[in-house]
Enzyme design. Structure first.
Site, PDB file in Angstrom:
ATOM      1  N   GLY A 133       5.855  -1.790  21.612  1.00 10.44           N
ATOM      2  CA  GLY A 133       4.575  -0.492  21.548  1.00 10.44           C
ATOM      3  C   GLY A 133       3.471  -1.205  20.825  1.00 10.44           C
TER       4      GLY A 133
ATOM      5  N   ARG B  22      -0.986  -3.065  16.884  1.00  7.61           N
ATOM      6  CA  ARG B  22      -2.273  -3.444  16.369  1.00  7.61           C
ATOM      7  C   ARG B  22      -3.495  -2.770  17.537  1.00  7.61           C
ATOM      8  NH1 ARG B  22      -2.636  -9.620  18.417  1.00  7.61           N
ATOM      9  NH2 ARG B  22      -1.037  -9.144  19.621  1.00  7.61           N
TER      10      ARG B  22
ATOM     11  N   ASP C 235       0.170  -5.972  10.133  1.00  3.13           N
ATOM     12  CA  ASP C 235      -1.046  -5.176   9.437  1.00  3.13           C
ATOM     13  C   ASP C 235      -1.716  -4.317  10.394  1.00  3.13           C
ATOM     14  OD1 ASP C 235      -2.129  -7.220  10.527  1.00  3.13           O
ATOM     15  OD2 ASP C 235      -3.249  -8.025   8.813  1.00  3.13           O
ATOM     16  N   GLY C 236      -1.461  -4.676  11.734  1.00  2.00           N
ATOM     17  CA  GLY C 236      -2.158  -3.884  12.726  1.00  2.00           C
ATOM     18  C   GLY C 236      -3.546  -4.506  12.875  1.00  2.00           C
TER      19      GLY C 236
ATOM     20  N   ARG D  65     -11.202  -3.460  24.488  1.00  2.00           N
ATOM     21  CA  ARG D  65     -10.509  -3.879  25.835  1.00  2.00           C
ATOM     22  C   ARG D  65     -10.636  -2.856  26.715  1.00  2.00           C
ATOM     23  NH1 ARG D  65      -4.882  -6.863  25.803  1.00  2.00           N
ATOM     24  NH2 ARG D  65      -3.967  -4.911  25.209  1.00  2.00           N
TER      25      ARG D  65
ATOM     26  N   ASP E 170       6.289  -7.455  28.336  1.00  2.00           N
ATOM     27  CA  ASP E 170       5.350  -6.586  27.901  1.00  2.00           C
ATOM     28  C   ASP E 170       3.892  -6.937  28.061  1.00  2.00           C
ATOM     29  OD1 ASP E 170       6.738  -8.336  26.083  1.00  2.00           O
ATOM     30  OD2 ASP E 170       4.947  -7.779  24.700  1.00  2.00           O
ATOM     31  N   ASN E 171       3.817  -8.070  28.368  1.00  2.00           N
ATOM     32  CA  ASN E 171       2.334  -8.703  28.642  1.00  2.00           C
ATOM     33  C   ASN E 171       1.970  -8.935  30.415  1.00  2.00           C
ATOM     34  OD1 ASN E 171       1.796  -8.871  26.235  1.00  2.00           O
ATOM     35  ND2 ASN E 171       2.451 -10.914  25.714  1.00  2.00           N
TER      36      ASN E 171
ATOM     37  N   ASP F 280      -3.596  -9.786  27.840  1.00  2.00           N
ATOM     38  CA  ASP F 280      -2.926 -10.139  26.508  1.00  2.00           C
ATOM     39  C   ASP F 280      -3.338 -11.793  26.555  1.00  2.00           C
ATOM     40  OD1 ASP F 280      -2.644  -7.986  25.317  1.00  2.00           O
ATOM     41  OD2 ASP F 280      -0.503  -8.319  24.998  1.00  2.00           O
TER      42      ASP F 280
HETATM   43  P1  AMP Z   1       1.839 -10.012  21.804  1.00  2.00           P
HETATM   44  O1  AMP Z   1       2.846 -11.037  22.329  1.00  2.00           O
HETATM   45  O2  AMP Z   1       0.621 -10.743  20.926  1.00  2.00           O
HETATM   46  O3  AMP Z   1       1.422  -9.254  22.901  1.00  2.00           O
HETATM   47  O4  AMP Z   1       2.279  -8.867  20.762  1.00  2.00           O
HETATM   48  C1  AMP Z   1       3.671  -8.556  20.736  1.00  2.00           C
HETATM   49  C2  AMP Z   1       4.009  -7.410  19.831  1.00  2.00           C
HETATM   50  O5  AMP Z   1       3.717  -7.577  18.534  1.00  2.00           O
HETATM   51  C3  AMP Z   1       3.310  -6.060  20.250  1.00  2.00           C
HETATM   52  O6  AMP Z   1       4.264  -4.967  20.029  1.00  2.00           O
HETATM   53  C4  AMP Z   1       2.167  -6.040  19.254  1.00  2.00           C
HETATM   54  O7  AMP Z   1       1.541  -4.867  19.050  1.00  2.00           O
HETATM   55  C5  AMP Z   1       2.904  -6.589  18.007  1.00  2.00           C
HETATM   56  N1  AMP Z   1       1.615  -7.133  17.091  1.00  2.00           N
HETATM   57  C6  AMP Z   1       1.213  -8.301  17.189  1.00  2.00           C
HETATM   58  N2  AMP Z   1       0.390  -8.374  16.470  1.00  2.00           N
HETATM   59  C7  AMP Z   1       0.419  -7.379  15.219  1.00  2.00           C
HETATM   60  C8  AMP Z   1       0.010  -7.217  14.103  1.00  2.00           C
HETATM   61  N3  AMP Z   1      -1.049  -8.044  13.547  1.00  2.00           N
HETATM   62  N4  AMP Z   1       0.041  -6.072  13.412  1.00  2.00           N
HETATM   63  C9  AMP Z   1       1.196  -5.338  14.032  1.00  2.00           C
HETATM   64  N5  AMP Z   1       1.976  -5.574  15.422  1.00  2.00           N
HETATM   65  C10 AMP Z   1       1.300  -6.545  16.008  1.00  2.00           C
HETATM   66 MG    MG Z   2       1.346  -7.917  24.144  1.00  2.00          MG
END
Ligand code: AMP
Ligand code: MG
Length: 484
Positions: A97, A100, A132-133, A183, A259-260, A269
């Protein structure tokens, strides 16, 4: 619109829709935007804003900074974090999900196309799992530059509408200035979104999702005998062509997790992605990709694997195993054909044939052996269409020139064709890094310069010639990091 063409907030209110968020509770969670005390607008993409019918918004930069950082509610926005699952480096995670990110709503442009508006880095959500989102300014600058460059290169991609500096610090390995990125995407539906509902056995929700995705991305599939199979065919086509385009530009996505991988076929992403400088088939940049799963030349096999995961989900809606297998099998075919077409064009071939694959391979092998720059070598080759020695690219050059003679087009035509297929400017890692380091000190001039130059990647821009260059040894970026 007001009399002076400026859009007031009431008009904006009416322009946001929430069709995805209304699909049901399981599709999203409300996202509370905490906001920031002193947000500052770094960039507003006027061209894109106009395309979205938001052209009048550009005048009030302070208001844009507040709206597009989540510091003041954007009129009509209903921020939600989307639910999805995904295979990360081959391991299934049932609940990822938006940890952030927050979807603000959808805009329908004058051509009737629906676009998601999403904030990235606006604060934690129910999916943040301890994160931290938020986002450092680094990934904001990166995604802005990379996604707009991809668009200018003719590659389907999510777009960049705004970049805001939050005025706060985030803590990564060290404190860094924070940022929020806006985005724009044809949708944020991923293979992982389908996996989320499939893994829970929620067949009704899966059907709702698939019907929505069809309406949005493959409306013609709705009237087919097997709509979900027809939809799948569309996704296979788009993703296969997309990866062929990446290969033709030396682009390495870096985290091709399911998921990407978007249903719309947009590049999604921009984390540890990179354009390579010197050519190497096994090239990896991402600091976390230890096994090279997402290496440059592995991307076709990975998209095929990811598409198989989507088929598994859709089989819950249509049990035609053979049908899905046949569509999945088309992935390497479509990707291979598109790859030959694109690589052939890069070599100046109008109608590349099967045998020309050997020519493409020979050129790439030469680049790899000589550790030559991928992007510049194609431009160099274009200048050698009618050269009378073969000193630069060895025996390959003789074969290639013979093939050009057989093709029959004149040297100027071939050169023109090659220069239209081979960019001169790509967002090179060391330049992107330079833009980020300057932005960390509050200087956005490098970012703006790069962004302007990358809008015309095929044009000679002599005053910016230094931006075409491969990095000096001390400028080389060997590792890239996820945008977390
Ligand atoms: P990504 O591989 O960068 O697309 O991220 C994979 C997962 O990690 C997704 O569910 C993102 O929402 C979560 N995520 C990445 N960075 C953060 C962050 N700084 N705080 C919370 N969730 C994160
Ligand atoms: Mg992603």
């Amino acid at each position: 619109m007001g009399d002076n063409g400026a859009m007031d907030s009431t008009a904006f209110d009416a322009s946001l829709e929430h069709r995805y968020a209304r699909l049901g509770d399981g599709f999203r969670e409300p996202a509370e935007l905490g906001g920031f005390a002193r947000p500052e607008l770094i960039a507003w993409n006027e061209g894109l804003a106009e395309q979205l019918g938001l052209g009048g918004l550009g005048a009030d930069r302070d208001r844009l900074a507040r709206w597009f950082s989540g510091s003041e509610p954007l009129p009509g926005a209903q921020p939600v974090a989307l639910a999805y699952a995904g295979h990360q480096f081959g391991s299934f995670v049932p609940r990822l999900g938006d940890g952030r990110a927050a979807l603000l709503g959808e805009v329908v442009d004058s051509a009737g196309r629906r676009w998601d508006l999403q904030l990235k880095g606006s604060g934690p959500t129910l999916f943040s799992r301890g994160g931290d989102g938020k986002s450092s300014l680094g990934p904001v600058i990166r995604e802005y530059l990379l996604s707009e460059a991809m668009h200018a290169l003719g590659v389907p991609t999510t777009r960049a509408l705004a970049a805001v500096a939050t005025g706060e610090q985030v803590f990564r390995n060290q404190p860094e200035p924070g940022g929020v990125f806006t985005r724009v995407a044809a949708s944020h539906i991923r293979i992982g979104t389908f996996q989320y509902f499939a893994a829970r056995g929620e067949r009704e929700a899966l059907k709702t999702l698939a019907d929505h995705a069809i309406e949005r991305h493959d409306p013609a599939a709705a009237s087919q005998d097997q709509p979900y199979l027809a939809f799948y065919r569309g996704v296979v086509e788009r993703q296969s062509r997309l990866v062929a385009k990446w290969l033709s530009l030396g682009f390495i996505h870096g985290v091709m997790n399911t998921d990407n991988t978007s249903i719309s076929g947009e590049t999604l992403d921009y984390g540890p992605c990179a354009f390579m400088d010197e050519y190497r088939a096994r090239k990896v940049f991402s600091s976390i990709d230890h096994a090279g799963r997402y290496a440059y030349a592995n991307q076709p096999a990975i998209v095929h694997w990811n598409l198989a995961r989507l088929a598994e989900c859709l089989l819950l809606l249509d049990e035609d195993v053979d049908g899905f297998q046949a569509e999945l099998d088309r992935c390497p075919e479509v990707l291979g054909e598109e790859h030959l077409r694109l690589m052939g064009a890069k070599l100046g071939l109008d109608e590349p044939r099967e045998e020309d694959r050997a020519l493409v391979d020979a050129f790439l092998r030469r680049l790899e052996d000589e550790e030559k720059d991928f992007t510049l070598s194609f431009r160099e080759l274009a200048s050698r269409v009618d050269a009378d020695d073969e000193s630069m690219f060895g025996p390959f050059e003789t074969q290639w020139r013979a093939r050009l003679v057989e093709q029959g087009a004149g040297a100027a035509t071939v050169r023109g064709r090659m220069n239209a297929a081979n960019p001169l400017f790509i967002p090179r890692n060391h330049q992107v890094e330079r833009a980020i380091q300057a932005a960390f000190t509050g200087d956005y001039s490098v970012f703006h310069e790069l962004n302007a130059v990358l809008r015309r990647p095929f044009d000679e821009q002599p005053e910016h010639a230094s931006l075409t260059l491969a990095p000096e040894p001390e400028q080389r970026v060997t590792r890239t990091f996820c945008g977390t």
